[in-house]
Write a protein that holds these residues in place. Sequence first.
Motif, short mmCIF file in Angstrom:
data_model
loop_
_atom_site.label_atom_id
_atom_site.label_comp_id
_atom_site.label_asym_id
_atom_site.label_seq_id
_atom_site.Cartn_x
_atom_site.Cartn_y
_atom_site.Cartn_z
N LYS A 42 -7.28 -6.84 17.16
CA LYS A 42 -6.30 -7.38 18.12
C LYS A 42 -4.90 -6.82 17.92
CE LYS A 42 -8.85 -11.62 18.86
NZ LYS A 42 -8.81 -13.07 18.95
N TRP A 43 -4.77 -5.82 17.05
CA TRP A 43 -3.47 -5.22 16.78
C TRP A 43 -3.12 -4.20 17.87
CZ3 TRP A 43 -4.03 -3.85 10.86
CH2 TRP A 43 -4.25 -5.03 10.15
N SER A 44 -1.87 -3.83 17.93
CA SER A 44 -1.42 -2.83 18.90
C SER A 44 -1.99 -1.46 18.52
CB SER A 44 0.11 -2.75 18.91
OG SER A 44 0.58 -2.10 17.73
N PRO A 45 -2.04 -0.53 19.48
CA PRO A 45 -2.52 0.82 19.15
C PRO A 45 -1.74 1.48 18.00
CG PRO A 45 -2.46 0.53 21.51
CD PRO A 45 -1.80 -0.68 20.91
N GLU A 46 -0.43 1.27 17.95
CA GLU A 46 0.38 1.85 16.88
C GLU A 46 0.00 1.23 15.52
OE1 GLU A 46 5.00 2.66 15.54
OE2 GLU A 46 4.61 1.37 17.26
N GLN A 47 -0.16 -0.09 15.49
CA GLN A 47 -0.57 -0.76 14.25
C GLN A 47 -1.96 -0.29 13.80
OE1 GLN A 47 -0.05 -4.70 15.85
NE2 GLN A 47 1.84 -5.03 14.69
N GLN A 48 -2.85 -0.12 14.76
CA GLN A 48 -4.19 0.37 14.44
C GLN A 48 -4.15 1.78 13.87
OE1 GLN A 48 -6.46 -0.09 18.03
NE2 GLN A 48 -6.83 -2.27 17.67
N ALA A 49 -3.29 2.62 14.41
CA ALA A 49 -3.18 4.00 13.92
C ALA A 49 -2.70 4.02 12.47
CB ALA A 49 -2.23 4.80 14.82
N TRP A 50 -1.70 3.21 12.14
CA TRP A 50 -1.20 3.14 10.76
C TRP A 50 -2.27 2.56 9.84
CZ3 TRP A 50 2.44 5.66 8.46
CH2 TRP A 50 3.50 6.16 9.21
N PHE A 56 0.83 -1.20 0.00
CA PHE A 56 0.00 0.00 0.00
C PHE A 56 0.87 1.25 0.00
CE2 PHE A 56 -1.94 3.63 1.92
CZ PHE A 56 -3.14 3.72 1.25
N TRP A 57 1.84 1.32 0.93
CA TRP A 57 2.65 2.53 1.04
C TRP A 57 3.57 2.71 -0.17
CZ3 TRP A 57 0.62 6.04 3.76
CH2 TRP A 57 -0.16 5.71 4.87
N CYS A 58 4.01 1.62 -0.78
CA CYS A 58 4.79 1.74 -2.03
C CYS A 58 3.94 2.36 -3.13
CB CYS A 58 5.29 0.36 -2.47
SG CYS A 58 6.63 -0.28 -1.46
N VAL A 59 2.72 1.90 -3.27
CA VAL A 59 1.83 2.47 -4.29
C VAL A 59 1.52 3.93 -3.95
CG1 VAL A 59 -0.49 2.34 -5.31
CG2 VAL A 59 0.84 0.26 -4.96
N HIS A 60 1.33 4.22 -2.68
CA HIS A 60 1.07 5.59 -2.25
C HIS A 60 2.20 6.52 -2.71
CE1 HIS A 60 -0.51 8.81 0.22
NE2 HIS A 60 0.68 8.97 0.76
N ILE A 61 3.43 6.10 -2.56
CA ILE A 61 4.58 6.90 -2.99
C ILE A 61 4.63 6.98 -4.52
CG2 ILE A 61 7.11 6.93 -3.08
CD1 ILE A 61 6.99 5.69 -0.19
N MET A 62 4.33 5.87 -5.19
CA MET A 62 4.36 5.85 -6.66
C MET A 62 3.32 6.78 -7.28
SD MET A 62 4.99 1.80 -7.41
CE MET A 62 4.57 2.00 -9.13
N LYS A 63 2.25 7.06 -6.55
CA LYS A 63 1.19 7.93 -7.06
C LYS A 63 1.70 9.35 -7.35
CE LYS A 63 -2.94 7.82 -5.43
NZ LYS A 63 -3.92 7.56 -6.48
N GLU A 64 2.79 9.75 -6.70
CA GLU A 64 3.36 11.07 -6.99
C GLU A 64 3.82 11.15 -8.44
OE1 GLU A 64 6.38 12.14 -4.14
OE2 GLU A 64 5.08 11.57 -2.47
N LYS A 82 -4.77 5.25 9.14
CA LYS A 82 -4.17 6.23 8.23
C LYS A 82 -4.17 5.69 6.80
CE LYS A 82 -0.16 9.21 7.92
NZ LYS A 82 1.04 9.69 8.61
N MET A 83 -3.88 4.41 6.66
CA MET A 83 -3.89 3.78 5.35
C MET A 83 -5.29 3.85 4.73
SD MET A 83 -2.87 -0.16 4.34
CE MET A 83 -4.04 -0.82 5.51
N LEU A 84 -6.30 3.54 5.52
CA LEU A 84 -7.67 3.58 5.01
C LEU A 84 -8.08 4.99 4.61
CD1 LEU A 84 -9.51 1.08 7.40
CD2 LEU A 84 -8.42 0.64 5.18
N GLU A 85 -7.63 5.99 5.36
CA GLU A 85 -7.93 7.39 5.03
C GLU A 85 -7.29 7.80 3.70
OE1 GLU A 85 -6.60 9.87 8.23
OE2 GLU A 85 -7.92 8.88 9.70
N LYS A 86 -6.10 7.30 3.43
CA LYS A 86 -5.36 7.69 2.23
C LYS A 86 -5.71 6.85 1.00
CE LYS A 86 -1.60 10.04 4.45
NZ LYS A 86 -2.01 11.35 4.02
N ALA A 87 -6.40 5.75 1.19
CA ALA A 87 -6.77 4.88 0.07
C ALA A 87 -7.72 5.61 -0.88
CB ALA A 87 -7.44 3.62 0.60
N ASP A 88 -7.59 5.30 -2.16
CA ASP A 88 -8.51 5.85 -3.15
C ASP A 88 -9.89 5.21 -3.01
OD1 ASP A 88 -6.75 7.65 -4.62
OD2 ASP A 88 -5.70 5.83 -5.20
N GLU A 89 -9.89 3.96 -2.56
CA GLU A 89 -11.15 3.25 -2.37
C GLU A 89 -10.94 2.16 -1.33
OE1 GLU A 89 -14.39 0.64 -4.98
OE2 GLU A 89 -12.69 1.55 -5.98
#
Length: 83
Positions: A38-46, A11-19, A49-56
């Motif tokens: 069941k993920w850690s708070p840090e994993q949940q935050a990322w 996901f983050w590789c594609v996010h960078i490639m979108k530039e 963030k990923m879902l917010e930045k996704a195109d869909e």
Amino acid sequence: GGALGADTAAFWCVHIMKEKYPYIKNIVALPFESQDKKWSPEQQAWYRKMLEKADEVIKVDQIKNYKDNTVPTGEYTIEKLSR
């Protein structure tokens, strides 16, 4: 799929490639909405963030042919991960 590891890295590789390639789409197809439960708070935050930045964001267990009527929509079953 949004899972930890390769899904997240891709996901983050594609996010960078979108530039450079703004016409590509970054789509996350979640097997079920609460997969980060069941993920850690840090994993949940990322994850959020990923879902917010996704195109869909596609919630697979809400699609008719992929529903599992034995478990509420948004909740975990191993079958949902397989689908």
